[in-house]
Design a protein around this motif. Structure first.
Motif, PDB file in Angstrom:
ATOM      1  N   UNK A  38       0.816  -1.211   0.000  1.00  0.00           N
ATOM      2  CA  UNK A  38       0.000   0.000   0.000  1.00  0.00           C
ATOM      3  C   UNK A  38       0.849   1.260   0.000  1.00  0.00           C
ATOM      4  N   UNK A  39       2.077   1.178   0.549  1.00  0.00           N
ATOM      5  CA  UNK A  39       2.969   2.337   0.611  1.00  0.00           C
ATOM      6  C   UNK A  39       3.872   2.463  -0.616  1.00  0.00           C
ATOM      7  N   UNK A  40       3.883   1.465  -1.487  1.00  0.00           N
ATOM      8  CA  UNK A  40       4.752   1.463  -2.663  1.00  0.00           C
ATOM      9  C   UNK A  40       4.497   2.709  -3.522  1.00  0.00           C
ATOM     10  N   UNK A  41       5.489   3.587  -3.688  1.00  0.00           N
ATOM     11  CA  UNK A  41       5.265   4.821  -4.456  1.00  0.00           C
ATOM     12  C   UNK A  41       5.024   4.586  -5.943  1.00  0.00           C
ATOM     13  N   UNK A  68       5.838  -1.748 -10.536  1.00  0.00           N
ATOM     14  CA  UNK A  68       7.118  -1.071 -10.712  1.00  0.00           C
ATOM     15  C   UNK A  68       7.110  -0.369 -12.069  1.00  0.00           C
ATOM     16  N   UNK A  69       8.219   0.293 -12.377  1.00  0.00           N
ATOM     17  CA  UNK A  69       8.410   0.931 -13.683  1.00  0.00           C
ATOM     18  C   UNK A  69       9.796   0.583 -14.189  1.00  0.00           C
ATOM     19  N   UNK A  70       9.930   0.415 -15.514  1.00  0.00           N
ATOM     20  CA  UNK A  70      11.245   0.245 -16.115  1.00  0.00           C
ATOM     21  C   UNK A  70      11.447   1.324 -17.175  1.00  0.00           C
ATOM     22  N   UNK A 222      11.406   5.725  -3.714  1.00  0.00           N
ATOM     23  CA  UNK A 222      11.419   4.272  -3.828  1.00  0.00           C
ATOM     24  C   UNK A 222      12.412   3.638  -2.851  1.00  0.00           C
ATOM     25  N   UNK A 223      13.608   4.214  -2.744  1.00  0.00           N
ATOM     26  CA  UNK A 223      14.625   3.642  -1.863  1.00  0.00           C
ATOM     27  C   UNK A 223      14.238   3.785  -0.395  1.00  0.00           C
TER      28      UNK A 223
END
Length: 320
Positions: A38-41, A68-70, A222-223
């Motif tokens: 839920x916290x994943x930006x 995620x994004x690439x 993200x980090x």
């Protein structure tokens, strides 16, 4: 007939607070892992995060996805990582896993990535005939101390029967190695390491020009999310939910360590992130000013300081 239920962020949070979640025989996700999702930006409200397979209203399997994004071919592509896939033992061999994968591909438009999978999982992915090698990275695993007690029993049943003997061998050989390590010199005289629990602008500026050819280009948000929302928690034993979950949820010790490495003039020369699980160390993130020797020295220092048994990295230059 098999029914597949798709959960986005909102439905996932509702699910872990439901009576069904608490009462079922096994769970498809832990609560802290769901809250991390839920916290994943990089997660959006519409993203499918968990797929549940039911037969006559009984949960028989699940598949997890991490959004995620690439950065690929000069474009930003939204993708999902296959984070877990499990089917109840009594229902294996009935194409449940394939059905979950098919529904996942449909929900994500086939923009799915898989990595660090088992041999069994690879066979399933090959059968799906939709995966292609996007990037192959050369890694290395170093064994610094004996760890037969943890390494061998999962490979063959016979080792479970002599586990006590393996533990004794580990103790004796590592005692000898500890004497050897007394003479192991680490080259840290001109380096200063600062451990941080929150990444700041200095780190952002340092790593920004070192991500040009990276697929994922993790930013500060993200980090920081990775460090502060681990999927494995430090705990003396599994709780009730953890005992119902087929994957790792806790261990005696698990921590992320973010390191600023400064040179003799106090300038930032490297930024590293370690994940330490008991005596196993990994380095998922590494940025430096073309100073590989500095990074190697910092790694060696921590292998010694933390009495690490196994170290793994997929940074090719370091593996070489």
């Amino acid at each position: 007939m098999i029914d597949i239920k798709l959960l986005n962020k909102k439905l996932l949070i509702e699910y872990i607070d439901s009576e069904e979640f608490n009462m079922q025989e096994f769970v498809p996700i832990t609560k802290h892992r769901a809250l991390s999702h839920a916290q994943n930006p990089r997660s959006e409200d519409k993203d499918v995060l968990l797929l549940l397979a039911y037969k006559k209203k009984k949960l028989i399997g699940y598949l997890g996805v991490l959004p995620d994004k690439i950065y690929f071919n000069n474009k930003i592509e939204k993708i999902g990582w296959l984070s877990c896939l499990w089917v109840a033992p009594t229902y294996r061999g009935n194409q449940i896993a394939q059905l979950l994968l098919d529904k996942c591909f449909e929900a994500w438009g086939k923009k799915i990535i898989a990595t660090e999978f088992t041999t069994t999982a690879k066979k399933l992915y090959d059968q799906a005939n939709v995966f292609h090698n996007l990037q192959i990275k050369k890694g290395i695993r170093l064994y610094i101390r004996f760890d037969l007690y943890n390494l061998l029993p999962p490979r063959k049943k016979v080792f479970e029967q002599i586990a006590f003997f393996l533990k004794a061998v580990d103790f004796i050989t590592n005692s000898l190695l500890n004497i050897r390590f007394l003479f192991w010199k680490t080259k840290m005289n001109d380096l200063h390491v600062e451990y941080v629990n929150h990444l700041d602008k200095e780190i952002e500026n340092f790593i920004s020009d070192k991500q040009e050819h990276q697929l994922f280009k993790r930013g500060l948000n993200e980090l920081n999310w990775i460090i502060k929302n681990p999927w494995v928690l430090s705990a003396p034993a599994k709780d009730v939910i953890g005992n119902k979950y087929a994957f790792s949820s806790s261990d005696k010790s698990f921590n992320f360590y973010a390191l600023k490495v400064r040179g003799s003039s106090n300038q930032l020369v490297a930024f590293l992130i370690f994940s330490k699980r008991n005596q196993t160390l990994k380095m998922p993130y590494c940025y430096h000013n073309n100073n590989l020797e500095t990074v190697i020295n910092v790694i060696n220092f921590h292998l010694h300081k933390w009495k690490i048994k196994t170290f793994t990295t997929f940074y090719t230059e370091i593996a070489d």
